[in-house]
Design a protein around this motif. Structure first.
Motif, PDB file in Angstrom:
ATOM      1  N   GLU A  46       0.829  -1.211   0.000  1.00  0.00           N
ATOM      2  CA  GLU A  46       0.000   0.000   0.000  1.00  0.00           C
ATOM      3  C   GLU A  46       0.861   1.258   0.000  1.00  0.00           C
ATOM      4  N   GLY A  47       2.101   1.140  -0.430  1.00  0.00           N
ATOM      5  CA  GLY A  47       3.068   2.225  -0.297  1.00  0.00           C
ATOM      6  C   GLY A  47       3.054   3.289  -1.358  1.00  0.00           C
ATOM      7  N   ILE A  48       2.244   3.111  -2.389  1.00  0.00           N
ATOM      8  CA  ILE A  48       2.138   4.145  -3.426  1.00  0.00           C
ATOM      9  C   ILE A  48       0.698   4.144  -3.921  1.00  0.00           C
ATOM     10  N   ALA A  49       0.186   5.324  -4.221  1.00  0.00           N
ATOM     11  CA  ALA A  49      -1.221   5.451  -4.592  1.00  0.00           C
ATOM     12  C   ALA A  49      -1.367   6.163  -5.931  1.00  0.00           C
ATOM     13  N   VAL A  50      -2.453   5.871  -6.614  1.00  0.00           N
ATOM     14  CA  VAL A  50      -2.770   6.560  -7.862  1.00  0.00           C
ATOM     15  C   VAL A  50      -2.804   8.059  -7.597  1.00  0.00           C
ATOM     16  N   ASP A  51      -2.206   8.818  -8.476  1.00  0.00           N
ATOM     17  CA  ASP A  51      -2.120  10.287  -8.417  1.00  0.00           C
ATOM     18  C   ASP A  51      -1.154  10.805  -7.358  1.00  0.00           C
ATOM     19  N   GLU A  52      -0.431   9.926  -6.686  1.00  0.00           N
ATOM     20  CA  GLU A  52       0.579  10.394  -5.729  1.00  0.00           C
ATOM     21  C   GLU A  52       1.680  11.128  -6.497  1.00  0.00           C
ATOM     22  N   ILE A  62      17.452  16.608  -8.494  1.00  0.00           N
ATOM     23  CA  ILE A  62      16.071  16.365  -8.898  1.00  0.00           C
ATOM     24  C   ILE A  62      16.029  16.424 -10.416  1.00  0.00           C
ATOM     25  N   THR A  63      15.497  15.363 -11.043  1.00  0.00           N
ATOM     26  CA  THR A  63      15.518  15.282 -12.502  1.00  0.00           C
ATOM     27  C   THR A  63      14.135  15.375 -13.137  1.00  0.00           C
ATOM     28  N   HIS A  64      13.125  14.772 -12.520  1.00  0.00           N
ATOM     29  CA  HIS A  64      11.783  14.729 -13.081  1.00  0.00           C
ATOM     30  C   HIS A  64      10.751  14.705 -11.961  1.00  0.00           C
ATOM     31  N   ILE A  65       9.561  15.169 -12.289  1.00  0.00           N
ATOM     32  CA  ILE A  65       8.410  15.017 -11.407  1.00  0.00           C
ATOM     33  C   ILE A  65       7.302  14.371 -12.231  1.00  0.00           C
ATOM     34  N   ALA A  66       6.406  13.681 -11.566  1.00  0.00           N
ATOM     35  CA  ALA A  66       5.296  13.010 -12.242  1.00  0.00           C
ATOM     36  C   ALA A  66       4.276  12.602 -11.189  1.00  0.00           C
ATOM     37  N   LYS A  67       3.247  11.909 -11.639  1.00  0.00           N
ATOM     38  CA  LYS A  67       2.270  11.314 -10.736  1.00  0.00           C
ATOM     39  C   LYS A  67       2.198   9.824 -11.016  1.00  0.00           C
ATOM     40  N   ALA A  68       1.861   9.074  -9.978  1.00  0.00           N
ATOM     41  CA  ALA A  68       1.691   7.634 -10.130  1.00  0.00           C
ATOM     42  C   ALA A  68       0.379   7.360 -10.855  1.00  0.00           C
ATOM     43  N   GLY A  69       0.426   6.445 -11.808  1.00  0.00           N
ATOM     44  CA  GLY A  69      -0.765   6.054 -12.540  1.00  0.00           C
ATOM     45  C   GLY A  69      -1.385   4.780 -11.997  1.00  0.00           C
ATOM     46  N   SER A  70      -0.722   4.186 -10.993  1.00  0.00           N
ATOM     47  CA  SER A  70      -1.252   2.970 -10.362  1.00  0.00           C
ATOM     48  C   SER A  70      -0.629   2.837  -8.986  1.00  0.00           C
ATOM     49  N   GLY A  71      -1.137   1.908  -8.233  1.00  0.00           N
ATOM     50  CA  GLY A  71      -0.484   1.494  -7.006  1.00  0.00           C
ATOM     51  C   GLY A  71       0.551   0.437  -7.363  1.00  0.00           C
ATOM     52  N   ARG A  72       1.099  -0.217  -6.339  1.00  0.00           N
ATOM     53  CA  ARG A  72       2.058  -1.289  -6.600  1.00  0.00           C
ATOM     54  C   ARG A  72       1.324  -2.496  -7.162  1.00  0.00           C
ATOM     55  N   GLU A  73       1.870  -3.055  -8.231  1.00  0.00           N
ATOM     56  CA  GLU A  73       1.281  -4.201  -8.903  1.00  0.00           C
ATOM     57  C   GLU A  73       2.292  -5.344  -8.934  1.00  0.00           C
ATOM     58  N   GLU A  74       1.805  -6.578  -9.043  1.00  0.00           N
ATOM     59  CA  GLU A  74       2.707  -7.721  -9.195  1.00  0.00           C
ATOM     60  C   GLU A  74       3.160  -7.812 -10.640  1.00  0.00           C
ATOM     61  N   ASN A  75       4.445  -8.031 -10.828  1.00  0.00           N
ATOM     62  CA  ASN A  75       5.033  -8.138 -12.153  1.00  0.00           C
ATOM     63  C   ASN A  75       4.964  -9.595 -12.606  1.00  0.00           C
ATOM     64  N   THR A  76       4.254  -9.842 -13.674  1.00  0.00           N
ATOM     65  CA  THR A  76       4.142 -11.198 -14.200  1.00  0.00           C
ATOM     66  C   THR A  76       5.017 -11.415 -15.432  1.00  0.00           C
TER      67      THR A  76
END
Length: 126
Positions: A46-52, A62-76
């Motif tokens: 639960e450590g990252i949230a959409v739009d964080e 500091i090189t870039h800023i952005a927003k998260a488009g998802s929470g943490r997902e499992e990599n398959t």
């Protein structure tokens, strides 16, 4: 807001120029677009949230800023899931080049950010 420290020890970031290539070419080419790979233990479930808000740095710059488009997902993805069992999506529409130094954020937040090994979170108040 999450501070994400990119490391020259990561094969994607051997030098500062590679960071710009990563945001301009590598992230958009991934499936899903913006897939940012995570090693085990880097960010809790639960450590990252959409739009964080995300602040990316490389060797304290500091090189870039952005927003998260998802929470943490499992990599398959079988090619990377062993080393990178998780990922989150960077919202590519929000990526912007940025400038400054982590010490600037550290001074206003009153937290040790520069010397921490993790990816610290800072509240909006800080």
């Amino acid at each position: 807001m999450r501070i994400i420290k990119l490391s020259p020890e990561d094969e994607d970031f051997p030098n500062r120029a590679s960071v710009d290539v990563y945001f301009a070419e590598t992230l958009p080419a991934r499936t899903p677009a913006g897939k940012f790979l995570l090693t085990k233990g880097r960010i809790a479930a639960e450590g990252i949230a959409v739009d964080e808000e995300l602040v990316f740095s490389y060797q304290t710059e500091i090189t870039h800023i952005a927003k998260a488009g998802s929470g943490r997902e499992e990599n398959t993805d079988r090619n990377t899931s062993g080393s990178y069992p998780y990922y989150f999506v960077v919202d590519l529409g929000t990526v912007q080049a940025a400038s400054g130094n982590l010490s600037d954020i550290e001074a206003s937040a009153g937290k040790n950010i520069v010397k921490t090994q993790g990816w610290p979170r800072i509240t909006e108040d800080e």
